[in-house]
Design a protein around this motif. Structure first.
Motif, PDB file in Angstrom:
ATOM      1  N   UNK A 337       0.873  -1.171   0.000  1.00 28.52           N
ATOM      2  CA  UNK A 337       0.000   0.000   0.000  1.00 28.52           C
ATOM      3  C   UNK A 337       0.907   1.217   0.000  1.00 28.52           C
ATOM      4  N   UNK A 338       1.130   1.791  -1.189  1.00 30.14           N
ATOM      5  CA  UNK A 338       2.092   2.879  -1.291  1.00 30.14           C
ATOM      6  C   UNK A 338       3.484   2.350  -1.009  1.00 30.14           C
ATOM      7  N   UNK A 367      -5.630 -11.231   6.307  1.00 31.70           N
ATOM      8  CA  UNK A 367      -6.874 -10.851   5.633  1.00 31.70           C
ATOM      9  C   UNK A 367      -6.597 -10.264   4.253  1.00 31.70           C
ATOM     10  N   UNK A 368      -5.433  -9.630   4.089  1.00 32.93           N
ATOM     11  CA  UNK A 368      -5.059  -9.080   2.775  1.00 32.93           C
ATOM     12  C   UNK A 368      -4.916 -10.196   1.747  1.00 32.93           C
ATOM     13  N   UNK A 372      -7.007 -11.070  -1.664  1.00 34.69           N
ATOM     14  CA  UNK A 372      -6.369 -11.304  -2.960  1.00 34.69           C
ATOM     15  C   UNK A 372      -6.900 -12.598  -3.582  1.00 34.69           C
ATOM     16  N   UNK A 373      -7.049 -13.648  -2.767  1.00 37.62           N
ATOM     17  CA  UNK A 373      -7.623 -14.905  -3.256  1.00 37.62           C
ATOM     18  C   UNK A 373      -9.047 -14.676  -3.747  1.00 37.62           C
ATOM     19  N   UNK A 374      -9.760 -13.803  -3.041  1.00 43.45           N
ATOM     20  CA  UNK A 374     -11.146 -13.491  -3.404  1.00 43.45           C
ATOM     21  C   UNK A 374     -11.239 -12.560  -4.610  1.00 43.45           C
ATOM     22  N   UNK A 375     -10.070 -12.139  -5.119  1.00 46.64           N
ATOM     23  CA  UNK A 375      -9.994 -11.199  -6.255  1.00 46.64           C
ATOM     24  C   UNK A 375     -10.656  -9.870  -5.923  1.00 46.64           C
ATOM     25  N   UNK A 376     -10.513  -9.461  -4.660  1.00 44.11           N
ATOM     26  CA  UNK A 376     -11.086  -8.196  -4.214  1.00 44.11           C
ATOM     27  C   UNK A 376     -10.066  -7.061  -4.214  1.00 44.11           C
ATOM     28  N   UNK A 377      -8.780  -7.373  -4.441  1.00 48.05           N
ATOM     29  CA  UNK A 377      -7.780  -6.318  -4.525  1.00 48.05           C
ATOM     30  C   UNK A 377      -6.665  -6.723  -5.486  1.00 48.05           C
ATOM     31  N   UNK A 383      -2.030 -15.204  -9.029  1.00 49.77           N
ATOM     32  CA  UNK A 383      -2.824 -15.947  -8.055  1.00 49.77           C
ATOM     33  C   UNK A 383      -4.025 -16.497  -8.811  1.00 49.77           C
ATOM     34  N   UNK A 384      -4.029 -17.805  -9.029  1.00 51.82           N
ATOM     35  CA  UNK A 384      -5.062 -18.420  -9.858  1.00 51.82           C
ATOM     36  C   UNK A 384      -5.940 -19.367  -9.049  1.00 51.82           C
ATOM     37  N   UNK A 385      -7.226 -19.338  -9.358  1.00 55.04           N
ATOM     38  CA  UNK A 385      -8.159 -20.295  -8.777  1.00 55.04           C
ATOM     39  C   UNK A 385      -8.276 -21.492  -9.711  1.00 55.04           C
TER      40      UNK A 385
END
Length: 546
Positions: A337-338, A367-368, A372-377, A383-385
């Protein structure tokens, strides 16, 4: 040290408990147990002076300090973390300032024989006793030591409390309590929002430095480690055991077996006497015996068996389509983050059916990585599902995301699809929502009730990869056990972010440890991991001292 005499509490004609008496001695570390609604939190509030009992009293020395950590979190304000923690010493600093002002008065007055002069001397003497009983305190040093122990970095000290999550603000409140060095510490669910290292630090503090502690907690490992005495509230009275929680469970079962035996014997005696009365009623030669037995039965006090919490959740995750062999594959994943690097060069492969724990200090990226796994950031690296991976996600703040304006029933009714709509009441009943509970507004629910409701939402879809971020916060021990058993039987892939050692024990077989901008993998359970970490810490200590 502190005496509780004949306490009773009534709500609208209903007795919560009555005639409760016990003494809290120095070095007592007491677990306060009982089913939800038995009155544990109410008793703690009475001891803290935050609630008045219907009858009875709490007696403590005038100079006794009783500190209370409720479940409610610290409200935001404009103070920095260090300033807020330092509020623990506000009263002490005020007393010191008042002493200085009165000493200045004494040095300037000449009416040495006047009542006013003697009155000032007496006040200074009283204040001195209170101040010096706390010892010689280096305020800044004490604040720093406690904040670091609870997981804060020095860089956090000058940040506003409003920048921190509810869990971190709760730690600030806990720091203020520990800094007061109270005679009795009252803790209501203190380990919620604490990571494993902070929980272990708190355990060490309470065992080695606290004078006396009463704690309500659903963290079995925590209360087993710190407590030496267990007080159970049940059916309006208490049982006091001079043992920790695990030993208490054994003794409680013995007590209930003895109660059941005595009850069964009494019921047989009643039946035998009633049969005698019915057989010989009207028989002249047996009249006196019949009347004697009738009077005896009328006066007989029926024995009671202490209630057992029979409420339960038959929790079963719905069958899900089979995923590919590797639901998650990460290669050189990094996130910043920055200028602030969270972690870098993280690579791992999650195999289908694995049960994995993400552990480490708060703020290290657990949680970060989940997001990332959830493709939310966004992130660096890949990172592949895997094929056909369907993710069910329970966020740490899931319970707080519920719509407070809806009722319990509406919350589930609004998202249920297909045949499950005909079974909503059955599903809610399995999670201990029944009768009038269905019409309760979400805003009136307790933390545990909200968590259960949020968990129901997770069950409405078939997922083959479950990611649960602190799912046990606010769940009682029985509910946690049932959730754990369901997860053991779950045939999908599980990633758990949790600080609850007892919950993780026997459930996960692989640990991902977050720390120092890295993620390390350990093919072992939580007990082996913790045993090894303590050894590593000892080696580090030896290396520093050599």
């Amino acid at each position: 040290m502190i005496s509780i005499d004949g306490l009773g509490v009534e709500f609208g004609g209903t007795t919560l408990f009555k005639d409760i008496s016990f003494v809290v001695n120095e070095k007592d570390r007491i677990a306060l147990m009982g089913k939800n609604g038995a009155g544990k939190s109410t008793l703690l509030k009475i001891l803290a002076g935050a609630k008045t009992p219907s009858q009875g009293k709490v007696s403590a020395p005038d100079d006794a300090i009783i500190a209370y950590l409720p479940q409610h979190l610290l409200s935001e304000n404009n103070r920095t973390v260090f300033e807020e923690a330092s509020q623990a010493f506000v009263e002490l600093i005020a007393m010191q300032q008042e002493m200085e002002e009165m000493n200045l008065q004494l040095s300037s007055r000449t009416d040495y024989e006047s009542p006013e002069y003697y009155d000032i001397i007496e006040k200074v003497s009283t204040l001195s006793e209170k101040v010096y009983s706390r010892g010689d305190i280096n305020f800044d040093s004490e604040v720093e030591k406690i904040l670091l122990g609870l997981g804060f970095e020095r860089a956090d000290f000058q940040h506003s409390t409003s920048e921190f999550s509810g869990g971190w603000r709760m730690r600030i409140e806990l720091a203020k309590i520990l800094l007061q060095k109270p005679d009795l510490i009252l803790l209501d669910e203190p380990t919620n929002h604490l990571d494993i290292e902070s929980v272990q630090w708190l355990e060490d503090f309470l065992i080695n430095q606290a004078k006396a502690v009463i704690v309500i907690s659903h963290d079995r490992a925590f209360i087993d480690n710190i407590t030496t005495r267990t007080i159970e509230i049940t059916m309006g009275r208490i049982y006091d055991y001079k043992v920790n929680y695990s030993q208490y469970l054994v003794l409680r079962d013995d007590r209930r077996r003895q109660q059941q035996k005595a009850y069964d014997e009494q019921q047989k005696m009643i039946a035998d006497n009633q049969e005698f009365i019915e057989r010989f009623r009207g028989t002249y030669s047996k009249t006196n015996q019949v009347q004697s037995r009738v009077r005896m039965l009328e006066k007989l006090k029926i024995l009671e068996i202490d209630e057992v919490d029979t409420s339960h959740i038959r929790l079963r995750f719905p069958a899900a389509p089979r995923s590919g062999n590797y639901p998650v594959i990460a290669n050189d994943v990094s996130k910043s983050y920055g200028d602030q690097l969270v972690f870098s060069d993280v690579s791992f492969t999650v195999e289908r059916g694995e049960k994995i724990a993400f552990v480490g200090k708060n703020g290290e990226g657990k949680s970060t990585l989940v997001k990332a796994i959830m493709e939310q950031l966004e992130h660096d690296g890949t990172l592949n599902l895997g094929h056909n991976t369907l993710i069910g996600y329970f966020a740490q703040n899931e319970a707080s995301l519920l719509d407070e304006s809806l009722t319990v029933f509406q919350t589930i009714d609004d998202i249920a699809k297909g045949d499950i709509r005909t079974k909503i009441k059955d599903l809610l009943g399995a999670f201990m929502f029944s009768g009038d509970d269905l019409d309760k507004k979400v805003k009136t629910l307790s933390g545990g009730e909200r968590t259960r409701l949020a968990m129901i939402k997770l069950l409405l879809e078939p997922y083959n990869l479950l990611i649960l971020d602190e799912p046990t916060n606010h769940l009682d021990m029985r509910t946690k056990d049932i959730l754990k058993q369901a997860l053991l039987k779950y045939d999908g892939t599980l990633i758990l972010v949790s600080h609850d050692r007892d919950f993780l024990d026997g459930l996960v077989t692989k640990i991902y440890e977050f720390g120092n901008k890295q993620v390390k993998q350990y093919q072992e359970g939580i007990q082996e991991f913790l045993a090894r970490k303590k050894m590593e810490n000892l080696r580090e200590l030896e290396a520093k001292s050599s």
